[in-house]
Design a protein around this motif. Structure first.
Motif, short mmCIF file in Angstrom:
data_model
loop_
_atom_site.label_atom_id
_atom_site.label_comp_id
_atom_site.label_asym_id
_atom_site.label_seq_id
_atom_site.Cartn_x
_atom_site.Cartn_y
_atom_site.Cartn_z
N THR A 181 74.95 4.54 -85.26
CA THR A 181 75.01 5.74 -86.10
C THR A 181 74.99 7.00 -85.26
O THR A 181 75.77 7.94 -85.50
N LYS A 182 74.12 7.04 -84.26
CA LYS A 182 74.03 8.23 -83.42
C LYS A 182 75.31 8.41 -82.59
O LYS A 182 75.78 9.55 -82.42
N GLU A 183 75.85 7.31 -82.14
CA GLU A 183 77.12 7.39 -81.41
C GLU A 183 78.23 7.89 -82.34
O GLU A 183 79.08 8.69 -81.93
N ARG A 184 78.22 7.44 -83.59
CA ARG A 184 79.23 7.90 -84.56
C ARG A 184 79.13 9.41 -84.78
O ARG A 184 80.15 10.11 -84.85
N ALA A 185 77.90 9.92 -84.88
CA ALA A 185 77.72 11.37 -85.07
C ALA A 185 78.29 12.15 -83.90
O ALA A 185 78.92 13.21 -84.09
N CYS A 186 78.10 11.63 -82.68
CA CYS A 186 78.63 12.30 -81.50
C CYS A 186 80.14 12.18 -81.42
O CYS A 186 80.85 13.15 -81.09
N ARG A 187 80.65 11.00 -81.73
CA ARG A 187 82.10 10.79 -81.68
C ARG A 187 82.81 11.65 -82.71
O ARG A 187 83.86 12.26 -82.43
N ASN A 188 82.25 11.74 -83.92
CA ASN A 188 82.85 12.59 -84.95
C ASN A 188 82.87 14.05 -84.52
O ASN A 188 83.81 14.79 -84.82
N LEU A 189 81.82 14.47 -83.81
CA LEU A 189 81.76 15.85 -83.33
C LEU A 189 82.84 16.11 -82.29
O LEU A 189 83.54 17.13 -82.34
N VAL A 190 83.00 15.20 -81.34
CA VAL A 190 84.04 15.35 -80.33
C VAL A 190 85.42 15.38 -80.98
O VAL A 190 86.28 16.19 -80.62
N ASP A 191 85.63 14.50 -81.95
CA ASP A 191 86.91 14.47 -82.65
C ASP A 191 87.18 15.80 -83.37
O ASP A 191 88.32 16.29 -83.39
N LEU A 192 86.14 16.35 -83.99
CA LEU A 192 86.30 17.63 -84.70
C LEU A 192 86.66 18.74 -83.71
O LEU A 192 87.58 19.54 -83.97
N LEU A 193 85.98 18.79 -82.58
CA LEU A 193 86.26 19.83 -81.59
C LEU A 193 87.67 19.67 -81.03
O LEU A 193 88.37 20.66 -80.78
#
Length: 525
Positions: A181-193
């Motif tokens: 879950t924590k990795e998903r939150a970080c990955r989603n953030l990188v994808d958004l940026l």
């Protein structure tokens, strides 16, 4: 300049890596537990320690390669009583100071991973995670994208939803998907940026649909091991897979705190507003349609009934959850109620009786006496109820020192005292017992015991795998499974299961959270 930091003043070159800070405080705090949580309990990690905490951010990992991570401060406290205001202010001030230093560096900050639990209660403050993020926003500004990761037993107020750009939570209880879950939150953030850079629009943000539900249940009734939570949470991934959706999440809320924000929440984020709304409403309807079907994850009974059943059973080892004082749900962990009842049973008063392990009761003075006496010595000690003496007082017992262990992260020092056929674990500081090695490190063999009693709710995976059978004891304490018995006064009403006679159909329409106020959001939402 193509290979430089800036194309022009204040504008980042899209060819370099995004800069993402890490900050957050996590503690599941019961307002019905008399203990207090202090700053050292958070075991703060700072700077590079924040990155080293997670394998998915370590050098060489995909996420580490495509973003520049900068740790501010993260702190994860063992669940317990309310956090003191002084502790929160101390840690929050350090987070802000460290973020100020990060923001002043070049290249400038693009994103923040908000690493929280969502059920932290602080003296004199409601909705403290939203308050912390409000303060953080004064430092990092509105343009920095924030992605939050949470426990599904956390709470998502409208304010917290408003101040984040992305937000997600665990999909399993027990939380076997915590790191995922924590990795998903970080990955989603990188994808958004990355999407912002490709679009040339740093203010590009996804839609956020938020739906509150008037349901507040303990984790032991919402485990994803059993229905209906099993099929409800299985649907989360299906919704997330829809074209135009980034993430979908369901929070069951935190049942042992008395705050207006505490309730179930559905949130879906994505780029297609219609699809996002439909996904959120589908999940909310699925949850509400099953609200009356939730039941305990396993067989339940009084403490006496559970011990009687264990003694009558041939299943070995037989596990019993002493749930009311569960230190991983917010209990003080130092109640003596269960151990007192156990030692009063005649079946365990002789060394030849059924072997039973009890974990655990804090007693720093008792531990000190046992350590001084040494393994094999017979000692009389008094332990427990230094904080939580509502249901029972300190317990005095005489027994043989079976084992001693130094250096545990939470307990610091552990002692096992054999009293009759019972092996009682006493600790300097409170500690949860979730792993087999927690017992074997103390020269205890839980697989060979007749009965193992643990202050816990649903059994964590290793304990569940070990148990030949188990029961959930509905015992008193700061995380009592009988929510009505606790006496909530500040939660929103009506609320299931507090108001079972009030079956008003809730408004399950998606509320879109944005910088402007959504007309569907009334003043009480």
């Amino acid at each position: 300049m193509i290979d430089g930091i800036f194309q022009s003043e204040g504008e980042r070159c899209y060819l370099d890596r995004p800069v993402i800070a890490i900050a957050g405080l996590a503690c599941e705090a019961s307002t019905f537990t008399p203990s207090k949580t202090l700053a050292p309990a958070f075991h703060p990690r700072r700077g590079i320690e924040c990155i080293q905490e997670y394998d998915f951010l370590k050098p060489g990992s995909p996420l580490a390669n495509i973003a520049e991570w900068r740790g501010a401060l993260i702190g994860h406290a063992l669940p317990g009583g309310i956090v003191t205001r002084a502790a929160f202010e101390e840690l929050a001030a350090e987070i802000l100071a460290r973020l100020t230093d990060i923001v002043s560096c070049t290249p400038p900050l693009d994103g923040l991973w908000f690493d929280i639990h969502g059920a932290m209660c602080v003296e004199g403050l409601d909705d403290v995670e939203a308050e912390l993020l409000r303060r953080i926003r004064t430092v990092i500004g509105p343009g920095v994208m924030v992605s939050a990761s949470m426990d599904l037993h956390g709470n998502v107020s409208r304010e917290l939803a408003h101040r984040t750009d992305l937000i997600t939570c665990y999909r399993m209880a027990p939380h076997e998907d915590e790191q995922e879950t924590k990795e998903r939150a970080c990955r989603n953030l990188v994808d958004l940026l990355t999407k912002q850079r490709l679009a040339g629009d740093r203010w590009l943000r996804p839609f956020k649909a938020w739906i509150p539900l008037p349901i507040l249940l303990p984790g032991e009734q919402t485990s994803t091991r059993v229905e209906p939570a099993k099929h409800i949470y299985a649907a989360v991934s299906d919704v997330e897979a829809r074209h135009g959706i980034i993430d979908a999440a369901i929070w069951v809320g935190y049942a042992w705190a008395d705050e207006p924000r505490n309730r179930a929440i559905v949130m879906v984020t994505g780029w297609d507003k219609t699809v996002v709304a439909k996904g959120a409403e589908d999940l909310a309807k699925l949850f509400w349609d099953s609200h009356a079907d939730f039941d305990f994850v396993g067989p339940t009974g009084t403490f006496k009934e559970c011990i009687d059943r264990a003694l009558a059973s041939s299943a070995r080892p037989f596990f019993i959850s002493d749930s009311g004082d569960n230190p991983t749900a917010g209990g003080s962990g130092d109640m003596t109620w269960g151990l007192t009842k156990l030692l009063n049973r005649p079946e365990f008063q002789d060394a030849s009786g059924p072997t039973v392990i009890y974990a655990s009761v804090p007693g720093p003075k008792a531990v000190e006496v046992a350590v001084a006496a040494g393994i094999g010595a017979t000692v009389t000690v008094t332990a427990g109820a230094e904080v939580d003496n509502i249901h029972s007082g300190p317990l005095t017992m005489t027994g043989r020192v079976h084992s001693i262990k130094h250096g545990d992260k939470n307990a610091e020092i552990e002692v096992v005292l054999q009293v009759g056929s019972a092996y009682a674990i006493l600790t300097k500081l409170r500690k949860p017992y979730h792993k087999e090695h927690d017992f074997t490190d103390l020269n205890l063999q839980p697989r060979s015991a007749d009965i193992v009693i643990v202050k816990i709710g649903y059994l964590e995976p290793e304990l569940f795998d070990m148990a030949a059978d188990w029961m959930l004891a509905l015992t008193p304490g700061g995380v009592d499974q009988d929510l009505v018995r606790l006496g909530h006064h500040r939660i929103r009403r009506p609320m299931w299961p507090f108001d079972k006679r009030s079956e008003t159909q809730p408004d399950l329409r998606a509320r879109f959270i944005s910088l402007s106020h959504d007309p569907l959001l009334g003043p009480d939402e």
